[in-house]
Scaffold this active site. Sequence first.
Site, PDB file in Angstrom:
ATOM      1  N   TRP A   1       0.863  -1.490   0.362  1.00 30.75           N
ATOM      2  CA  TRP A   1      -0.060   0.034   0.292  1.00 30.75           C
ATOM      3  C   TRP A   1       1.000   1.235  -0.293  1.00 30.75           C
ATOM      4  CZ3 TRP A   1       0.055   3.914   3.914  1.00 30.75           C
ATOM      5  CH2 TRP A   1      -1.779   4.836   3.432  1.00 30.75           C
TER       6      TRP A   1
ATOM      7  N   GLU B   1      -2.844  -2.961  -2.556  1.00 28.29           N
ATOM      8  CA  GLU B   1      -4.120  -2.508  -1.832  1.00 28.29           C
ATOM      9  C   GLU B   1      -4.433  -0.612  -2.520  1.00 28.29           C
ATOM     10  OE1 GLU B   1      -3.555  -1.773   1.869  1.00 28.29           O
ATOM     11  OE2 GLU B   1      -5.616  -0.820   2.878  1.00 28.29           O
TER      12      GLU B   1
ATOM     13  N   LYS C   1      -7.541   2.826  -3.050  1.00 25.16           N
ATOM     14  CA  LYS C   1      -7.532   3.371  -1.324  1.00 25.16           C
ATOM     15  C   LYS C   1      -7.937   5.009  -1.984  1.00 25.16           C
ATOM     16  CE  LYS C   1      -6.254   5.853   2.657  1.00 25.16           C
ATOM     17  NZ  LYS C   1      -5.624   6.278   3.817  1.00 25.16           N
TER      18      LYS C   1
ATOM     19  N   ASP D   1      -9.700  -2.861   1.476  1.00 25.64           N
ATOM     20  CA  ASP D   1     -10.360  -2.411   3.045  1.00 25.64           C
ATOM     21  C   ASP D   1     -11.223  -1.801   2.594  1.00 25.64           C
ATOM     22  OD1 ASP D   1      -9.809  -0.224   4.669  1.00 25.64           O
ATOM     23  OD2 ASP D   1      -7.962  -0.206   4.772  1.00 25.64           O
TER      24      ASP D   1
ATOM     25  N   HIS E   1     -11.756   2.126   2.304  1.00 28.81           N
ATOM     26  CA  HIS E   1     -10.859   2.878   1.523  1.00 28.81           C
ATOM     27  C   HIS E   1     -11.955   3.054  -0.215  1.00 28.81           C
ATOM     28  CE1 HIS E   1      -7.009   1.855   2.531  1.00 28.81           C
ATOM     29  NE2 HIS E   1      -7.193   1.792   2.806  1.00 28.81           N
TER      30      HIS E   1
ATOM     31  N   HIS F   1      -8.622  -6.002   4.390  1.00 30.78           N
ATOM     32  CA  HIS F   1      -8.611  -5.096   5.088  1.00 30.78           C
ATOM     33  C   HIS F   1      -9.575  -5.048   6.459  1.00 30.78           C
ATOM     34  CE1 HIS F   1      -4.257  -3.794   5.200  1.00 30.78           C
ATOM     35  NE2 HIS F   1      -3.998  -5.144   5.142  1.00 30.78           N
TER      36      HIS F   1
ATOM     37  N   ASP G   1     -12.233   7.479   6.298  1.00 27.94           N
ATOM     38  CA  ASP G   1     -11.228   5.991   6.196  1.00 27.94           C
ATOM     39  C   ASP G   1     -10.722   6.220   7.932  1.00 27.94           C
ATOM     40  OD1 ASP G   1      -9.947   3.828   6.419  1.00 27.94           O
ATOM     41  OD2 ASP G   1      -8.040   5.084   5.289  1.00 27.94           O
TER      42      ASP G   1
ATOM     43  N   ASP H   1     -10.790   4.717  10.620  1.00 24.65           N
ATOM     44  CA  ASP H   1      -9.860   3.197  11.207  1.00 24.65           C
ATOM     45  C   ASP H   1     -10.166   2.825  12.602  1.00 24.65           C
ATOM     46  OD1 ASP H   1      -7.440   2.242   8.812  1.00 24.65           O
ATOM     47  OD2 ASP H   1      -7.755   4.128   9.017  1.00 24.65           O
TER      48      ASP H   1
ATOM     49  N   ASP I   1      -7.876  -4.070   9.419  1.00 20.45           N
ATOM     50  CA  ASP I   1      -6.804  -2.502   9.685  1.00 20.45           C
ATOM     51  C   ASP I   1      -7.391  -2.130  10.694  1.00 20.45           C
ATOM     52  OD1 ASP I   1      -5.523  -0.711   8.900  1.00 20.45           O
ATOM     53  OD2 ASP I   1      -5.344  -1.047   6.790  1.00 20.45           O
TER      54      ASP I   1
END
Length: 426
Positions: free
Chosen positions: A186, A227, A229, A260, A263, A287, A295, A297, A327
């Site tokens: 990533w 990955e 985004k 992810d 993302h 993820h 995003d 997390d 993640d």
Amino acid sequence: MNTANITAAYELARERYAAVGVDVVQALETLSRVAISLHCWQGDDVVGFEGTDAELGSGLAVTGNYPGRARTADELRKDLDFAYGLIPGRHRLNLHALYGEFSQRVDRDEIGIEHFQGWIDWAKERQIGVDFNPSYFAHEKAADGFTLTHADPAVRRFWIDHGIACRQIASEIGRQLASTCINNVWIPDGMKDLPADRLSPRNRLIESLDELFLQSLDPAYIKDSVECKLFGIGSESYVVGSHEFYLGYAITRQKILCLDAGHFHPTEVISDKITSTLQFVPELLLHVSRGVRWDSDHVVTFTDELQAIMQEIVRNQLLNRVHIGLDYFDASINRVAAWVIGTRNALKSLLMALLEPTEQLRRSELEGDWTARLAIMEEQKSMPMGAVWDYYCLQQDVPVGIAWIDDVRQYEREEFSKRDTMSCHT
Ligand code: RNT
Ligand code: ZN
């Protein structure tokens, strides 16, 4: 809760599920074979052990200042051991390159297996597999927001070499542990404001990646993933490695595509991408994250989307092609608890999916009986999954229900009290 009650509740639950044609024993057997890859970076706020004071940057932001952040590899391993002890099953570790053990400054293009031997030995002893990630952030050469797509060929070269070094390390990890290491690339590259040239960085990314992946390595030891985004803080207007970019890249190079959950556009979900992308790429890496408005997390909770992801995997028998990693990074709560909560939720959702009468649902759908389909799906939500989960925890010798929090509290008192409480993040 005592053992007899847990078992009695389980037996009743098993009968309820059997009545709708679901084999609970089989479901638990399948669940016990799933290894989730726990992300090392939740334990220390994505700091790592390079010993530089490079800012995290690159759109990654950890907020909160809960005490007890792991400051050394030994502390991080201790925390991980503790977390694994509260999660049923045997799981993997997802390591970032900046978590090597360095006795002096070693730049990213010069890291080697020797810096990760401590992790490998630790994992070997516990019989857990390890996944890997090159680190394209928290470094002076990433400070202007570009790495593999940098306009300066020297900077690009540096990051390609980092990627090459990481593939060697990942492959050696896989060999030593006799378990395929997924090496996930990533990069943060992108722009805050409107770029004048969206094309050239993408051309450069193709070139850099192709060079980075040039050496063919044994897929029994390493598999590469990429990955995408949509945007990050500081890359709101343009991200070089967008979904379309990596989807095309993964298809044409037959790499693993990493999706992810945070993302994409806030209402866009990855659960619906699984059966589409797997038509064209060999495998997926997930993820599993939880975005809140962006995003962000957040710790993974038992959401509809988490359940939808697991349903897609289970309903289509994709457990061998979809790798599940976590993640997120939250420093506002106990970091060990963050691992435990997120991983237990991922497993619970998986169990929920495994306890579904999938055949019956499919039959209703094929027969055009969408009434029954919806009715079954909704009744399923209040079936006694909790009793099965509790029994599974008992069987796997981990705390049942909220009891694990007492263990975390004790660990906090004994272990965190020794640690620096000054490591604040805002
Ligand atoms: C960042 C990506 C990436 C990182 C980790 C630390 O937006 O999700 O996976 O979170 O590599
Ligand atoms: Zn991610």
